[in-house]
Scaffold this active site. Structure first.
Site, short mmCIF file in Angstrom:
data_model
loop_
_atom_site.label_atom_id
_atom_site.label_comp_id
_atom_site.label_asym_id
_atom_site.label_seq_id
_atom_site.Cartn_x
_atom_site.Cartn_y
_atom_site.Cartn_z
N CYS A 221 0.85 -1.19 0.00
CA CYS A 221 0.00 0.00 0.00
C CYS A 221 0.88 1.24 0.00
CB CYS A 221 -0.92 -0.03 1.22
SG CYS A 221 -1.66 1.56 1.64
N CYS A 224 0.48 3.68 2.90
CA CYS A 224 0.99 3.10 4.15
C CYS A 224 2.50 3.30 4.25
CB CYS A 224 0.67 1.60 4.22
SG CYS A 224 -1.09 1.20 4.15
#
Length: 304
Positions: A221, A224
């Site tokens: 991600c 993230c």
């Protein structure tokens, strides 16, 4: 499995079943119910650079210009010259993160990014760094072919000999973020690998009543990865009053079940836990917003 439907610089959105509210209630851990389907993501950070070069065919032993000087100052970036040396390096690293840069001797982007790899090797003692010059010899070209690398600069990340991530033509700040995210074993951020780890962490801090900030994300991600250096910095600055922890939902079935139980529908999601209960959550990768939310749950008045 369903896949992530959309990933921006702010969040990765997960499919929302009709039964799930977009604003789930904040409940004690034991009372939350499973309600999300399993999911898997192949989303990756988008490169800041678009121009990449195909490996040239001539053989040369010259390293990138400027890289040799850096190499003399720091020998922690290991140069590998064949498949045998490469496999031996991965074997000797055991469960450490291994970061491999594939480069060529005349590629400007390879020349530019290499010094940043050297700088990282000086500060990240728990990470092993390798350099493969794709145009050095027939042996290195065979290695690149086996690893399916045909453009440079190219970075691959391995753990326990398994390829866990790869990027092409990335900017230095992205490289730094990737190394911290995939190889962070030395910071104050507690790494959680299953629900039992979460429950133990909560139990350990019921006595001191510290706020637990649990960063829930996914392996690939982009948002993230983007926010994680901030999490590391905050974990060092706020260690007296706040406990920072991290879990990747797609690490294993137990982690995936935890995401379901917590009704996590977007990542990164930060859960704020005190005395065994979720006081609130923040969804997104905004650094200022995250800091503001942490301060707010610490009882500090924050105005935007």
């Amino acid at each position: 499995m369903a896949s992530i439907t959309h990933c921006t610089n702010f969040i990765c959105k997960l499919p929302i079943p009709p039964s799930i509210s977009t604003h789930p209630k904040f409940l004690p851990l034991h009372s939350l119910r499973p309600s999300l389907p399993n999911f898997h993501t192949k989303s990756k950070i988008h490169s800041h650079r678009l121009h990449k070069r195909v490996f040239i065919t001539k053989a040369t032993a010259a390293p990138p210009s400027g890289a040799e000087a850096a190499k003399k100052k720091d020998e922690r970036v290991q140069r590998v010259h064949s498949i045998e040396e490469f496999d031996e390096a991965l074997q000797s690293a055991k469960d450490k993160l291994v970061v491999v840069e594939y480069a060529t001797s005349d590629d400007s982007e390879s020349i530019e990014i290499y010094p940043f790899l050297v700088d990282l090797s000086r500060t990240c003692n728990d990470v092993k760094f390798l350099l493969v010059m794709g145009d050095e010899s027939e042996k290195t070209r065979e290695l690149c072919k086996r690893e399916k690398v045909d453009k440079v600069p190219h970075f691959t990340f391995y753990k326990s000999k398994e390829k866990i991530h790869e990027e092409e033509a990335i900017a230095p700040d992205t490289l730094v973020g990737d190394v911290l995210y995939y190889g962070d074993n030395h910071s104050a951020v507690v790494q959680l690998h299953n629900r039992e780890d979460v429950e133990k962490l909560i139990e350990d801090h019921k006595v001191d009543h510290k706020l637990i900030v649990l960063d829930v994300g996914l392996k690939h991600c982009g948002p993230c990865v983007k926010v994680y250096p901030t999490v590391i910095k905050l974990s060092r600055q706020m260690s007296d009053t706040v406990v920072f922890a991290r879990m990747n939902g797609d690490e294993n079935d137990s982690c995936m079940q935890f995401l379901k139980d917590m009704e996590v529908i977007q990542v990164p999601t930060f859960l704020f836990i005190r005395d065994g209960k979720i006081d609130g959550r923040y969804v997104g990768s905004g650094k200022g917003e995250l800091i503001g939310e942490i301060l707010r749950y610490q009882g500090v008045r924050v105005t935007y």
